[in-house]
Motif scaffolding. Sequence first.
Motif, PDB file in Angstrom:
ATOM      1  N   PRO A 251      -2.255   2.583  -4.037  1.00 57.93           N
ATOM      2  CA  PRO A 251      -3.640   2.145  -4.242  1.00 57.93           C
ATOM      3  C   PRO A 251      -4.528   2.590  -3.083  1.00 57.93           C
ATOM      4  O   PRO A 251      -4.069   2.853  -1.983  1.00 57.93           O
ATOM      5  CB  PRO A 251      -3.522   0.613  -4.295  1.00 57.93           C
ATOM      6  N   HIS A 252      -5.801   2.616  -3.361  1.00 61.47           N
ATOM      7  CA  HIS A 252      -6.774   3.072  -2.394  1.00 61.47           C
ATOM      8  C   HIS A 252      -7.161   1.936  -1.472  1.00 61.47           C
ATOM      9  O   HIS A 252      -7.099   0.768  -1.857  1.00 61.47           O
ATOM     10  CB  HIS A 252      -7.999   3.559  -3.166  1.00 61.47           C
TER      11      HIS A 252
ATOM     12  N   MET B 106       0.822  -1.196   0.000  1.00 61.60           N
ATOM     13  CA  MET B 106       0.000   0.000   0.000  1.00 61.60           C
ATOM     14  C   MET B 106       0.863   1.257   0.000  1.00 61.60           C
ATOM     15  O   MET B 106       0.370   2.330  -0.314  1.00 61.60           O
ATOM     16  CB  MET B 106      -0.915   0.031   1.235  1.00 61.60           C
TER      17      MET B 106
ATOM     18  N   GLN C 134      -9.773  -0.278  -2.945  1.00 57.51           N
ATOM     19  CA  GLN C 134      -9.339  -1.305  -3.902  1.00 57.51           C
ATOM     20  C   GLN C 134      -8.871  -2.558  -3.179  1.00 57.51           C
ATOM     21  O   GLN C 134      -8.946  -3.658  -3.712  1.00 57.51           O
ATOM     22  CB  GLN C 134      -8.174  -0.774  -4.743  1.00 57.51           C
ATOM     23  N   LEU C 135      -8.389  -2.382  -1.960  1.00 62.27           N
ATOM     24  CA  LEU C 135      -7.911  -3.535  -1.209  1.00 62.27           C
ATOM     25  C   LEU C 135      -9.072  -4.426  -0.810  1.00 62.27           C
ATOM     26  O   LEU C 135      -8.980  -5.639  -0.808  1.00 62.27           O
ATOM     27  CB  LEU C 135      -7.155  -3.041   0.027  1.00 62.27           C
TER      28      LEU C 135
ATOM     29  N   SER D   1       3.654   1.492  -1.867  1.00 64.81           N
ATOM     30  CA  SER D   1       4.418   1.623  -3.114  1.00 64.81           C
ATOM     31  C   SER D   1       3.665   2.542  -4.063  1.00 64.81           C
ATOM     32  O   SER D   1       2.466   2.716  -3.963  1.00 64.81           O
ATOM     33  CB  SER D   1       4.611   0.249  -3.736  1.00 64.81           C
ATOM     34  N   ASP D   2       4.426   3.091  -5.042  1.00 62.21           N
ATOM     35  CA  ASP D   2       3.801   4.020  -6.007  1.00 62.21           C
ATOM     36  C   ASP D   2       3.266   3.273  -7.204  1.00 62.21           C
ATOM     37  O   ASP D   2       3.964   2.391  -7.709  1.00 62.21           O
ATOM     38  CB  ASP D   2       4.845   5.028  -6.496  1.00 62.21           C
ATOM     39  N   PRO D   3       2.141   3.620  -7.824  1.00 54.35           N
ATOM     40  CA  PRO D   3       1.133   4.584  -7.382  1.00 54.35           C
ATOM     41  C   PRO D   3       0.321   4.018  -6.214  1.00 54.35           C
ATOM     42  O   PRO D   3      -0.066   2.857  -6.235  1.00 54.35           O
ATOM     43  CB  PRO D   3       0.242   4.762  -8.609  1.00 54.35           C
TER      44      PRO D   3
END
Lengths: 77, 309
Positions: free
Chosen positions: A68-69, A62, A72-73, A64-66
Motif C-alpha cells: 500500500p501507498h 506496509m 493510503q496510510l 506485505s503484498d500488494p
Amino acid sequence: MAAKPCLKIKGRGKGPKGSSSSTTSSSSSKNELVKEWTNWSLKKAKVATQYGFIPLIIIIGMKSDPKPHLFQLLSPV
Amino acid sequence: MADLLPPLGTAQIDGKTKVDEKVDYSNLPCPVPYEELHREAIMSLKADNFEGLRFDFSKGLNQKFSLSHSVMMGPTEVPSQSPDTTIKIPTAHYEFGANYFDPKLMLIGRLMTDGRLNARVKADLTDRLVLKANGQLSNEPHMSHAMFNFDYMGSDYRAQLQLGNSALIGATYIQSVTPRLSLGGEVFWAGVPRKSGIGYAARYDTDKMVATAQVASTGTIAMNYVQKISEKVSLATDFAYNYLSRDVVASVGYDYILRQSRVRGKIDSNGVASALLEERLSMGLNFLLSAELDHKKKDYKFGFGLTVG
C-alpha cells in the motif's frame, strides 16, 4: 529512572559484616543480582513494546503484498 | 427358494448401514479449544453491552493489513464500597488500532489516548504448535498484564500451556472421547495470591444442541445448554453456582440471526435484562443499539453506535 543493578549490589555488599558464611551470602547476592537484572530487562521490554508494537505492525503491513501507498496510510478515506 | 433370496439381500443392506454408523474411535475429530468450550453460550448470553456512544471506523489498506479508529464516549464504572451504589465517571477516549492478518501470523494492536496498549499476537510456529500472546500494558505501575499461551493440537486432543506475568502458570488439556463428547481438565498456579486450582470440563454437542459443564476448585460450577432451533434462531441457558461464596446466577437468552440484523437478548436471575441489536444499514455500515436494565440495583444503561468498514 531505574538505577543500574550493579550499584545497588555494591551497596548491599558493604552493609552486613558479620554474615554467617561467604557461600550463602554470595549465592543470595547472585539471586538478588539475577532478580534485579530480570526486573530491569522486563521493565525495558515493557517500554519497548508499548512504544514499538504498533509501529512494528505498520512496518510489517506496509511491506506485505500488494504494497500500500504511504498516502493510503495517512488519508482518512 | 425365491422366497429366501430377498430376506438375505435386506439383511446384507442392514448390516452395512450398521457398520457405517459404528463409531471409528481411532479417527475422532479434534475438540474445540478449552477456553472456547462454551462459545455458543457466550455468543448469546455474554454479548458486549456498552453504555454511551461507540463509533468504529476500519480501513483496509490491503488484504492483510488494516487500520482502525474508534471513539467511545460514555460513563465507565468505578468499583464502589457498598454493593448498592455504582459510581460512574464520564470518559471519552480515542483508540487507534492496526491489524495484520496472515495465515501464519496475526498481530492486533490497540493504543488509547491515555497510553494503554492492548496487544495480541498469534503465530503458527509449526503445523500443530501455536503461540498466542496477549498483553495490556499501561503507564500506571503494576497495572500491566501479559500472558503467553503455547497450544499444541493433536489428532483428537489439544493441550495448552499458559505463562503469565506475576508468576502465573496454567495448563489445560481436552480430549475427544466420542465424536460428540469431549472431556478436559485444567490446572493453574498463581504466584502472587499463592493459590492453585484444578478444574474439569465436559462438552457434548450434536447438530442441534450443545451442552457443557465445568467444575473448578476455585468454587465455580457452571453448566450451560444451547439449542439451535433453526438456522436463524438459537436459545441458550446458563447456570453458575459458586459453592465457596454461595453465589448463584441463572440466565436465559436468545440469538436471532436475520438477513439484515442480529438481535441477542438475555434475562438473568439477578434481575438484569439486556439486549443488543446489530443492524446492517448498507454494505459496510452497521448500526448498534444496546440496552441493559438492572432492576435490582436500579442501573439502566443504554448505548448506540455505528461501525463503518
